[in-house]
Design a protein around this motif. Structure first.
Motif, PDB file in Angstrom:
ATOM      1  N   ASP B  30      39.341  64.712  42.136  1.00 12.47           N
ATOM      2  CA  ASP B  30      39.082  64.734  40.651  1.00 12.47           C
ATOM      3  C   ASP B  30      37.743  64.070  40.220  1.00 12.47           C
ATOM      4  O   ASP B  30      37.357  63.318  41.085  1.00 12.47           O
ATOM      5  CB  ASP B  30      40.036  64.083  39.855  1.00 12.47           C
ATOM      6  N   GLU B  55      38.554  75.564  32.616  1.00 10.76           N
ATOM      7  CA  GLU B  55      39.972  75.033  31.859  1.00 10.76           C
ATOM      8  C   GLU B  55      40.683  76.232  31.153  1.00 10.76           C
ATOM      9  O   GLU B  55      41.730  76.575  31.439  1.00 10.76           O
ATOM     10  CB  GLU B  55      39.667  73.993  30.720  1.00 10.76           C
ATOM     11  N   GLY B  58      42.289  78.520  33.499  1.00 16.33           N
ATOM     12  CA  GLY B  58      43.051  77.830  34.136  1.00 16.33           C
ATOM     13  C   GLY B  58      42.935  77.415  35.740  1.00 16.33           C
ATOM     14  O   GLY B  58      43.991  77.135  36.244  1.00 16.33           O
ATOM     15  N   ILE B  60      41.223  74.561  36.233  1.00 20.36           N
ATOM     16  CA  ILE B  60      41.452  73.415  36.129  1.00 20.36           C
ATOM     17  C   ILE B  60      41.973  72.863  34.743  1.00 20.36           C
ATOM     18  O   ILE B  60      42.107  73.420  34.053  1.00 20.36           O
ATOM     19  CB  ILE B  60      39.706  72.640  36.140  1.00 20.36           C
ATOM     20  N   SER B  61      42.365  71.604  35.007  1.00 20.69           N
ATOM     21  CA  SER B  61      43.151  70.888  33.824  1.00 20.69           C
ATOM     22  C   SER B  61      42.166  69.503  33.543  1.00 20.69           C
ATOM     23  O   SER B  61      41.289  69.189  34.461  1.00 20.69           O
ATOM     24  CB  SER B  61      44.393  70.470  34.064  1.00 20.69           C
ATOM     25  N   SER B  71      38.578  65.766  35.777  1.00 19.27           N
ATOM     26  CA  SER B  71      38.777  67.324  35.798  1.00 19.27           C
ATOM     27  C   SER B  71      39.361  67.500  37.177  1.00 19.27           C
ATOM     28  O   SER B  71      39.168  66.900  38.205  1.00 19.27           O
ATOM     29  CB  SER B  71      37.563  68.153  35.650  1.00 19.27           C
ATOM     30  N   ARG B  72      40.268  68.188  37.034  1.00 17.97           N
ATOM     31  CA  ARG B  72      41.299  68.259  38.272  1.00 17.97           C
ATOM     32  C   ARG B  72      41.453  69.942  38.555  1.00 17.97           C
ATOM     33  O   ARG B  72      41.717  70.598  37.590  1.00 17.97           O
ATOM     34  CB  ARG B  72      42.780  67.845  38.172  1.00 17.97           C
ATOM     35  N   GLU B  74      43.250  73.212  39.732  1.00 11.54           N
ATOM     36  CA  GLU B  74      44.676  73.815  39.407  1.00 11.54           C
ATOM     37  C   GLU B  74      45.152  74.570  40.693  1.00 11.54           C
ATOM     38  O   GLU B  74      44.426  75.778  40.494  1.00 11.54           O
ATOM     39  CB  GLU B  74      44.670  74.457  37.893  1.00 11.54           C
ATOM     40  N   SER B  76      47.471  76.629  41.619  1.00 10.41           N
ATOM     41  CA  SER B  76      48.426  77.896  41.408  1.00 10.41           C
ATOM     42  C   SER B  76      47.563  79.088  41.009  1.00 10.41           C
ATOM     43  O   SER B  76      47.529  80.110  41.556  1.00 10.41           O
ATOM     44  CB  SER B  76      49.595  77.698  40.505  1.00 10.41           C
ATOM     45  N   SER B  77      46.820  78.876  39.866  1.00 10.23           N
ATOM     46  CA  SER B  77      45.960  79.842  39.435  1.00 10.23           C
ATOM     47  C   SER B  77      45.049  80.373  40.468  1.00 10.23           C
ATOM     48  O   SER B  77      44.557  81.408  40.670  1.00 10.23           O
ATOM     49  CB  SER B  77      45.406  79.835  38.127  1.00 10.23           C
TER      50      SER B  77
END
Lengths: 165, 124
Positions: B30, B55, B58, B60-61, B71-72, B74, B76-77
């Motif tokens: 992150d 974001e 989908g 990163i979150s 920022s992280r 993501e 699965s996507s």
């Protein structure tokens, strides 16, 4: 930014509309040579074998409209094979090839239509490949899982892929 | 967004090399906007703009902590998009690199000898 300068052009791969995927790449060679590399089996076999670890033992093509082709890739590691078969629909020498494409196997998205177009400018040739899927569902199924099982290419670290291009 | 729109957003977010590089950075941990801006030699607002696109797609979150909004990536996507894409893209990238080399060879051949014009059309 991603400072490494590459001597080769960056491949662009984008979905277009509901049923298409478009891949674009420029080559530092005149169109006639690129066309040969796409249409002469002895040449095709020398480059169209992906990320390494695969050979292309079969590259048969009856290169004329209505003629069939069959490509087979074989994994060096476990000997598993994947075949792509189809028929040439349209041939415009040095410019355009349209063919049907079907991967043999239970995960196949069905028959797709692939068009390869060559455009030369200043001694460089841009190759645009358009793949049209039979339906939105087929394309997205492909996007989600098809190639994963089918090509079973060695999975490298995610970073490497993300950094690519 | 339905699944297809989401996938489209994912792919268009990935069409940009800067955003791919940001994702590559986030894949190793992150990071805050400032941390992302530094190695990329970009302003923080420019990085923020890219992060918004990522974001929305989908990919990163972003954390809630306003002080240090991390920022992280993501998973699965990315997995949806890359399960297929990484292999397909890699296949063509590597193949085309080999084609570069082959074309260089063909060009060199062409300059060494004046070759008879090849018959076009049916082969084999």
């Amino acid at each position: 930014m991603n400072a490494a300068t590459k001597h080769s052009d960056t491949l662009q791969l984008v979905p277009r509309g509901e049923r298409e995927i478009v891949i674009t790449r420029m080559f530092d060679a005149p169109r006639k040579l690129v066309y040969r590399a796409f249409t002469e089996p002895a040449l095709v076999r020398r480059w169209m074998n992906g990320p390494g670890g695969y050979s292309m033992p079969v590259c048969d093509m009856d290169f004329r409209v209505g003629g069939k082709y069959r490509y087979v890739w074989k994994s060096d590691k476990d000997g598993s094979e994947m075949a792509l078969v189809g028929e040439f629909r349209e041939i415009v020498p040095d410019k355009r090839i349209v063919r049907t494409e079907t991967f043999e196997g239970p995960w196949s998205p069905g028959e797709t239509v692939g068009t390869v177009e060559l455009a030369e400018s200043g001694g460089k040739t841009t190759v645009t490949t358009t793949v049209v899927y039979p339906s939105l569902q087929a394309r997205d199924a492909m996007l989600k899982s098809g190639m994963k099982q089918g090509l079973a290419m060695s999975y490298d670290r995610l970073e490497e892929v993300l950094a690519a291009g | 967004m339905n699944a297809t729109q989401r996938l489209d957003a994912t792919f268009s977010a990935l069409a940009d090399p800067t955003r791919r590089a940001i994702l590559a950075r986030l894949a190793s941990g992150d990071a805050s906007v400032a941390e992302l801006a530094r190695p990329f030699d970009m302003s923080q607002p420019a990085v923020s703009k890219h992060l918004k696109v990522l974001e929305r797609a989908g990919l990163i979150s972003r954390g809630r902590d306003a002080q240090r909004r991390l920022s992280r990536i993501e998973g699965s996507s990315l997995e949806d998009a890359f399960g297929w894409l990484r292999d397909y893209r890699r296949f063509w990238e590597r193949s085309y690199e080999r084609l570069d080399a082959l074309l260089d060879e063909l060009k060199a051949e062409g300059t060494r000898t004046v070759r008879a014009r090849r018959r076009k059309g049916s082969r084999r």
